[in-house]
Write a protein that holds these residues in place. Sequence first.
Motif, PDB file in Angstrom:
ATOM      1  N   TYR A  14       1.011  -1.158   0.082  1.00  0.00           N
ATOM      2  CA  TYR A  14       0.389  -0.120  -0.452  1.00  0.00           C
ATOM      3  C   TYR A  14       1.102   1.581   0.313  1.00  0.00           C
ATOM      4  O   TYR A  14       1.965   1.411   0.841  1.00  0.00           O
ATOM      5  CB  TYR A  14      -0.858  -0.518   1.050  1.00  0.00           C
ATOM      6  N   ALA A  15       0.095   2.441  -0.515  1.00  0.00           N
ATOM      7  CA  ALA A  15       1.505   3.478  -0.418  1.00  0.00           C
ATOM      8  C   ALA A  15      -0.384   4.120  -0.375  1.00  0.00           C
ATOM      9  O   ALA A  15      -1.286   4.554  -0.830  1.00  0.00           O
ATOM     10  CB  ALA A  15       1.994   3.909  -1.941  1.00  0.00           C
ATOM     11  N   THR A  67       4.398   7.517   1.649  1.00  0.00           N
ATOM     12  CA  THR A  67       4.888   6.545   2.417  1.00  0.00           C
ATOM     13  C   THR A  67       3.859   5.586   1.269  1.00  0.00           C
ATOM     14  O   THR A  67       3.112   5.167   0.857  1.00  0.00           O
ATOM     15  CB  THR A  67       3.735   6.470   3.722  1.00  0.00           C
ATOM     16  N   ILE A  68       4.940   4.286   1.919  1.00  0.00           N
ATOM     17  CA  ILE A  68       4.768   2.848   0.920  1.00  0.00           C
ATOM     18  C   ILE A  68       5.473   1.564   1.667  1.00  0.00           C
ATOM     19  O   ILE A  68       6.563   2.151   2.209  1.00  0.00           O
ATOM     20  CB  ILE A  68       5.673   2.779  -0.606  1.00  0.00           C
ATOM     21  N   TYR A  69       4.354   0.651   1.886  1.00  0.00           N
ATOM     22  CA  TYR A  69       4.934   0.052   2.414  1.00  0.00           C
ATOM     23  C   TYR A  69       4.450  -1.807   0.948  1.00  0.00           C
ATOM     24  O   TYR A  69       3.041  -1.411   0.987  1.00  0.00           O
ATOM     25  CB  TYR A  69       4.295  -0.512   3.777  1.00  0.00           C
ATOM     26  N   GLY A 128       6.919  -1.671  -6.166  1.00  0.00           N
ATOM     27  CA  GLY A 128       6.798  -0.444  -5.551  1.00  0.00           C
ATOM     28  C   GLY A 128       6.492   0.880  -6.371  1.00  0.00           C
ATOM     29  O   GLY A 128       5.733   1.399  -6.036  1.00  0.00           O
ATOM     30  N   LEU A 167       3.240   1.001  -7.738  1.00  0.00           N
ATOM     31  CA  LEU A 167       2.329   1.570  -6.741  1.00  0.00           C
ATOM     32  C   LEU A 167       2.621   2.905  -6.667  1.00  0.00           C
ATOM     33  O   LEU A 167       1.595   4.062  -6.997  1.00  0.00           O
ATOM     34  CB  LEU A 167       2.476   0.783  -5.445  1.00  0.00           C
ATOM     35  N   TYR A 168       4.194   3.213  -6.768  1.00  0.00           N
ATOM     36  CA  TYR A 168       4.277   4.265  -6.194  1.00  0.00           C
ATOM     37  C   TYR A 168       3.765   5.453  -7.830  1.00  0.00           C
ATOM     38  O   TYR A 168       3.189   6.347  -7.464  1.00  0.00           O
ATOM     39  CB  TYR A 168       6.214   4.818  -5.936  1.00  0.00           C
ATOM     40  N   LEU A 189      -0.022   6.099  -7.456  1.00  0.00           N
ATOM     41  CA  LEU A 189       0.247   7.706  -6.820  1.00  0.00           C
ATOM     42  C   LEU A 189       0.001   8.525  -6.750  1.00  0.00           C
ATOM     43  O   LEU A 189      -0.625   9.601  -6.627  1.00  0.00           O
ATOM     44  CB  LEU A 189       0.519   7.203  -5.262  1.00  0.00           C
TER      45      LEU A 189
END
Length: 180
Positions: free
Chosen positions: A65-66, A84-86, A97, A100-101, A104
């Motif tokens: 998630y981000a 933020t990303i995990y 990642g 996802l980023y 975002l």
Amino acid sequence: MITIRGARTEDAGRLLEIYSYYVEHTAITFEYESPSLEEFQARMEKTMARYPYLVLEEKGVLWGYAYAGTFIDRRAYDWSCEVTIYLDRNATGKGMGRRLYGALEDALKKLGILNLYACIAYPEQCDAYLTTNSAEFHAHLGFEKVGEFHKCGYKFGRWYHMIWMEKMIGEHRSNNQNLC
């Protein structure tokens, strides 16, 4: 097939599972204890009221998630946000990642955000709890280091630095004359 979608509060249990690994086993986050499910859901709801909160899903499994959050709570900073990303610890190194980023960043551009900031725990020397991977990941995505705080976070009996990284994603226009 990988999909990226907006998070829902019913995703909180899985997202908390991802996050809790980092709380309990790393210095990537300076939290000492994982939040309760209710606290985590409340954090999600607060974020989702203003900013995108995205999850990456593959075959019904959430892998990361981000989200974005307020950089500094003053109107003059409304064009900036902290990101933020995990990712699940087993999902790193697979391009998730980056995807996802990227999603975002696209969502934030649509909101008129111009500056992205990432607050990153950073080791003086890499150890079992913290490496420079997060800073390197952000650098690969076009973030640049703009600040460093020394020995400001203490976890697992060690002091860690914290760095700020920045990425400009839009054009900065001004209606004022330069008076300097």
